[in-house]
Design a protein around this motif. Structure first.
Motif, PDB file in Angstrom:
ATOM      1  N   UNK A 112       0.841  -1.207   0.000  1.00  8.75           N
ATOM      2  CA  UNK A 112       0.000   0.000   0.000  1.00  8.75           C
ATOM      3  C   UNK A 112       0.877   1.259   0.000  1.00  8.75           C
ATOM      4  N   UNK A 113       1.952   1.223   0.825  1.00 10.10           N
ATOM      5  CA  UNK A 113       2.806   2.413   0.944  1.00 10.10           C
ATOM      6  C   UNK A 113       3.557   2.738  -0.345  1.00 10.10           C
ATOM      7  N   UNK A 114       3.799   1.732  -1.164  1.00  9.70           N
ATOM      8  CA  UNK A 114       4.496   2.069  -2.422  1.00  9.70           C
ATOM      9  C   UNK A 114       3.509   2.300  -3.572  1.00  9.70           C
ATOM     10  N   UNK A 115       2.274   2.594  -3.209  1.00  8.27           N
ATOM     11  CA  UNK A 115       1.298   3.055  -4.210  1.00  8.27           C
ATOM     12  C   UNK A 115       0.486   1.935  -4.834  1.00  8.27           C
ATOM     13  N   UNK A 116       0.681   0.711  -4.372  1.00  6.86           N
ATOM     14  CA  UNK A 116      -0.151  -0.397  -4.859  1.00  6.86           C
ATOM     15  C   UNK A 116      -1.377  -0.488  -3.977  1.00  6.86           C
ATOM     16  N   UNK A 117      -1.856  -1.675  -3.797  1.00 11.26           N
ATOM     17  CA  UNK A 117      -2.979  -1.879  -2.886  1.00 11.26           C
ATOM     18  C   UNK A 117      -4.221  -1.121  -3.318  1.00 11.26           C
ATOM     19  N   UNK A 118      -4.889  -0.539  -2.332  1.00 11.49           N
ATOM     20  CA  UNK A 118      -6.169   0.126  -2.576  1.00 11.49           C
ATOM     21  C   UNK A 118      -6.052   1.157  -3.704  1.00 11.49           C
ATOM     22  N   UNK A 119      -4.947   1.903  -3.709  1.00 11.22           N
ATOM     23  CA  UNK A 119      -4.800   2.976  -4.699  1.00 11.22           C
ATOM     24  C   UNK A 119      -4.811   2.433  -6.132  1.00 11.22           C
ATOM     25  N   UNK A 120      -4.287   1.239  -6.347  1.00 10.98           N
ATOM     26  CA  UNK A 120      -4.315   0.724  -7.722  1.00 10.98           C
ATOM     27  C   UNK A 120      -5.749   0.339  -8.111  1.00 10.98           C
ATOM     28  N   UNK A 121      -6.536  -0.135  -7.145  1.00 10.35           N
ATOM     29  CA  UNK A 121      -7.953  -0.395  -7.464  1.00 10.35           C
ATOM     30  C   UNK A 121      -8.696   0.926  -7.689  1.00 10.35           C
ATOM     31  N   UNK A 122      -8.264   1.981  -7.010  1.00  9.14           N
ATOM     32  CA  UNK A 122      -8.900   3.289  -7.208  1.00  9.14           C
ATOM     33  C   UNK A 122      -8.738   3.720  -8.670  1.00  9.14           C
ATOM     34  N   UNK A 123      -7.535   3.575  -9.211  1.00  9.70           N
ATOM     35  CA  UNK A 123      -7.299   3.943 -10.617  1.00  9.70           C
ATOM     36  C   UNK A 123      -8.249   3.181 -11.532  1.00  9.70           C
ATOM     37  N   UNK A 124      -8.295   1.873 -11.327  1.00 11.78           N
ATOM     38  CA  UNK A 124      -9.113   1.025 -12.205  1.00 11.78           C
ATOM     39  C   UNK A 124     -10.602   1.332 -12.038  1.00 11.78           C
ATOM     40  N   UNK A 125     -11.011   1.684 -10.822  1.00 11.38           N
ATOM     41  CA  UNK A 125     -12.440   1.950 -10.580  1.00 11.38           C
ATOM     42  C   UNK A 125     -12.826   3.308 -11.168  1.00 11.38           C
ATOM     43  N   UNK A 126     -11.910   4.272 -11.100  1.00  7.95           N
ATOM     44  CA  UNK A 126     -12.198   5.580 -11.720  1.00  7.95           C
ATOM     45  C   UNK A 126     -12.387   5.405 -13.226  1.00  7.95           C
ATOM     46  N   UNK A 127     -11.597   4.505 -13.821  1.00  8.09           N
ATOM     47  CA  UNK A 127     -11.672   4.320 -15.273  1.00  8.09           C
ATOM     48  C   UNK A 127     -12.862   3.483 -15.723  1.00  8.09           C
ATOM     49  N   UNK A 128     -13.382   2.644 -14.841  1.00  9.51           N
ATOM     50  CA  UNK A 128     -14.467   1.727 -15.240  1.00  9.51           C
ATOM     51  C   UNK A 128     -15.772   2.498 -15.440  1.00  9.51           C
ATOM     52  N   UNK A 129     -16.559   2.070 -16.412  1.00 11.41           N
ATOM     53  CA  UNK A 129     -17.871   2.698 -16.598  1.00 11.41           C
ATOM     54  C   UNK A 129     -18.850   2.098 -15.586  1.00 11.41           C
ATOM     55  N   UNK A 130     -19.937   2.806 -15.338  1.00 13.66           N
ATOM     56  CA  UNK A 130     -20.966   2.292 -14.424  1.00 13.66           C
ATOM     57  C   UNK A 130     -21.463   0.940 -14.905  1.00 13.66           C
ATOM     58  N   UNK A 131     -21.615   0.826 -16.236  1.00 11.46           N
ATOM     59  CA  UNK A 131     -22.133  -0.420 -16.794  1.00 11.46           C
ATOM     60  C   UNK A 131     -21.177  -1.589 -16.506  1.00 11.46           C
ATOM     61  N   UNK A 132     -19.880  -1.326 -16.651  1.00 14.63           N
ATOM     62  CA  UNK A 132     -18.900  -2.395 -16.349  1.00 14.63           C
ATOM     63  C   UNK A 132     -18.972  -2.784 -14.875  1.00 14.63           C
ATOM     64  N   UNK A 133     -19.087  -1.777 -14.015  1.00 16.14           N
ATOM     65  CA  UNK A 133     -19.156  -2.073 -12.581  1.00 16.14           C
ATOM     66  C   UNK A 133     -20.435  -2.841 -12.252  1.00 16.14           C
ATOM     67  N   UNK A 134     -21.509  -2.473 -12.949  1.00 11.21           N
ATOM     68  CA  UNK A 134     -22.785  -3.158 -12.712  1.00 11.21           C
ATOM     69  C   UNK A 134     -22.673  -4.632 -13.122  1.00 11.21           C
ATOM     70  N   UNK A 135     -22.108  -4.872 -14.304  1.00 10.75           N
ATOM     71  CA  UNK A 135     -22.025  -6.259 -14.793  1.00 10.75           C
ATOM     72  C   UNK A 135     -21.123  -7.123 -13.907  1.00 10.75           C
ATOM     73  N   UNK A 136     -19.980  -6.566 -13.486  1.00  7.73           N
ATOM     74  CA  UNK A 136     -19.116  -7.384 -12.614  1.00  7.73           C
ATOM     75  C   UNK A 136     -19.786  -7.557 -11.247  1.00  7.73           C
ATOM     76  N   UNK A 137     -20.514  -6.538 -10.806  1.00  9.15           N
ATOM     77  CA  UNK A 137     -21.238  -6.632  -9.537  1.00  9.15           C
ATOM     78  C   UNK A 137     -22.279  -7.747  -9.577  1.00  9.15           C
ATOM     79  N   UNK A 138     -22.993  -7.859 -10.698  1.00 15.55           N
ATOM     80  CA  UNK A 138     -24.023  -8.909 -10.829  1.00 15.55           C
ATOM     81  C   UNK A 138     -23.375 -10.291 -10.713  1.00 15.55           C
ATOM     82  N   UNK A 139     -22.240 -10.461 -11.392  1.00 11.39           N
ATOM     83  CA  UNK A 139     -21.555 -11.773 -11.332  1.00 11.39           C
ATOM     84  C   UNK A 139     -21.155 -12.106  -9.894  1.00 11.39           C
TER      85      UNK A 139
END
Ligand code: NIG
Ligand code: FE
Length: 429
Positions: A112-139
């Motif tokens: 986490x301290x070297x910028x991985x961890x939660x922050x790397x998921x933050x990048x990917x989540x900012x880039x994901x569309x609502x529709x993508x998040x919805x579809x992965x959420x359903x699965x």
């Protein structure tokens, strides 16, 4: 699918009866009815009891049984649907490489301290569309449902800015609408410190208070506010500041508390009247006492401790100190990428000295209490939602015994059959 169902002749009807959190010794009480029947009408439980008695009641009342789907649970155990009261189920991207780094010896906090961890998921989540998040959420919800989960809590916290925090919460609201599983939303804007606030935790808390929290509450997007209270993340005083404001704005409180370092998170949860304090691997004796006295549900996440190779939380000590303990998966892309309820049962019973009865209470009525819904779900009681699981085995004792394998054969959500292993899984209406 009309929400009318009679489940009869259950070898064990494990009611978990109760309308509030079960503390200490009460956690061992499952209130089992042998040869039991449960009747659900319009999605709500209308009668529970011995099969003979319910049958008689129905006849006396002249109930037309052809209005009901009949399920014969002969030779099977029947329980309330499981409540997974701590997950991070909406996120973009994955972090499989981190798992390998941890196998090599890196710690969760080092990554986490070297910028991985939660922050790397933050990048990917900012880039994901609502529709993508919805579809992965359903699965992911489909997978949870197959383990018998009928209500799940989900946290934001992979946005760390207004737009993406709201996007995650919006997706959770849509998931709640489109999926059988009920989704309870939690605002976790204080999950990590984003790059643009690096070293400025206080300023980030100010920003959450002034810009994000008011939008979340105005739009009624969350029921709870949570924070990762941890050394090098958010301190006790920062947690107190954010959570107090959230409480003033009408949110109920949760905390990621005393997970890696003993900071006094459990004590703060008690001071603020939080509904739950979660993780608690390092909770102090005083913190445990305070939680018991204040009625904070101690929500333990053994699959995370297992995955991070950390010591387990002191479940036995907490129960013996009269706490109400809940268990949850903590499903997330980093510290604990599993939605497995059977794994949680295995770890709780084999490594945390919880009895099978206590573990079942922790995943049903106490999970419901951790979401402040013990009056609506978490037990098979008249007036509650008809959320029920039917096992392939005659007794609840098979749950941990069938090690880390699901024993769930059928899932009933508000009186409708929504999952049937024998019919190939999820039933789509
Ligand atoms: O509960 N401890 C902080 N938050 C999560 C992990 C989130 C992540 O690693 O993405 C937890 O374990
Ligand atoms: Fe978590």
């Amino acid at each position: 699918m009309n929400g009318n169902m009679i489940i009869k002749n259950a070898a064990e009807l494990v009611t978990c009866s109760g309308f509030a959190a079960k503390k200490g010794p009460q956690m061992a009480e499952l209130n089992i009815i042998n040869d039991g029947t449960v009747m659900i009408k319009d999605g709500i439980i209308e009668a529970v009891g011995k099969s003979r008695e319910i049958d008689q009641q129905l006849k006396t009342a002249g109930t037309d049984q052809s209005d009901f789907e009949m399920v014969d649970a002969r030779g099977k155990a029947v329980l309330p649907g499981f409540v997974d009261s701590h997950t991070h189920l909406v996120f973009g991207g994955y972090r499989a490489e981190e798992f390998s780094w941890r196998l090599r010896g890196d710690s969760y906090m080092q990554i986490m301290q070297r910028g991985g961890g939660i922050i790397s998921t933050v990048e990917a989540t900012r880039q994901a569309s609502s529709e993508e998040l919805l579809q992965s959420g359903i699965k992911r919800l489909n997978s949870m449902l197959s383990f018998g989960v009928t209500t799940v809590e989900g946290k934001s916290g992979y946005g760390l800015n207004c737009e993406t925090e709201i996007k995650q919460l919006d997706v959770m609201a849509r998931l709640d609408q489109v999926h059988y599983v009920d989704v309870v939303p939690t605002f976790l804007g204080a999950h990590a410190v984003p790059q643009d606030f690096k070293g400025k935790q206080d300023a980030f808390i100010d920003f959450l208070i002034s810009d994000v929290l008011p939008r979340v509450t105005e739009q009624q997007l969350a029921e709870f506010c949570d924070i990762f209270c941890e050394k090098d993340v958010f301190s006790i005083s920062q947690s107190r500041r954010l959570l107090s404001r959230a409480k003033d704005l009408g949110l109920k409180l949760k905390m990621h508390a005393d997970e890696i370092i003993q900071l006094g998170g459990a004590e703060l949860a008690a001071e603020l009247g939080a509904v739950s304090a979660d993780h608690l691997l390092q909770a102090s004796d005083q913190g445990i006492k305070d939680m018991a006295a204040a009625g904070v549900v101690a929500t333990l996440l053994p699959a995370t401790a297992f995955s991070l190779k950390e010591p387990y939380a002191a479940a036995r000590k907490m129960i013996d100190a009269n706490c109400a303990v809940a268990l949850a998966t903590d499903f997330n892309p980093g510290s604990c990428f599993t939605e497995s309820i059977p794994l949680v049962f295995a770890l709780a019973t084999l490594y945390m000295n919880m009895s099978t009865e206590e573990a079942i209470t922790a995943l049903t009525i106490n999970g419901a209490a951790a979401l402040d819904r013990a009056d609506q779900i978490g037990s098979i009681d008249t007036g509650k939602k008809g959320d029920v699981v039917i096992l392939e085995f005659p007794s609840y004792t098979y749950i941990p015994y069938h090690l880390a394998v699901s024993t769930v054969e059928k899932v009933i959500k508000q009186g409708n059959l929504v999952y049937d292993k024998e019919k190939g899984g999820i039933i789509h209406c």
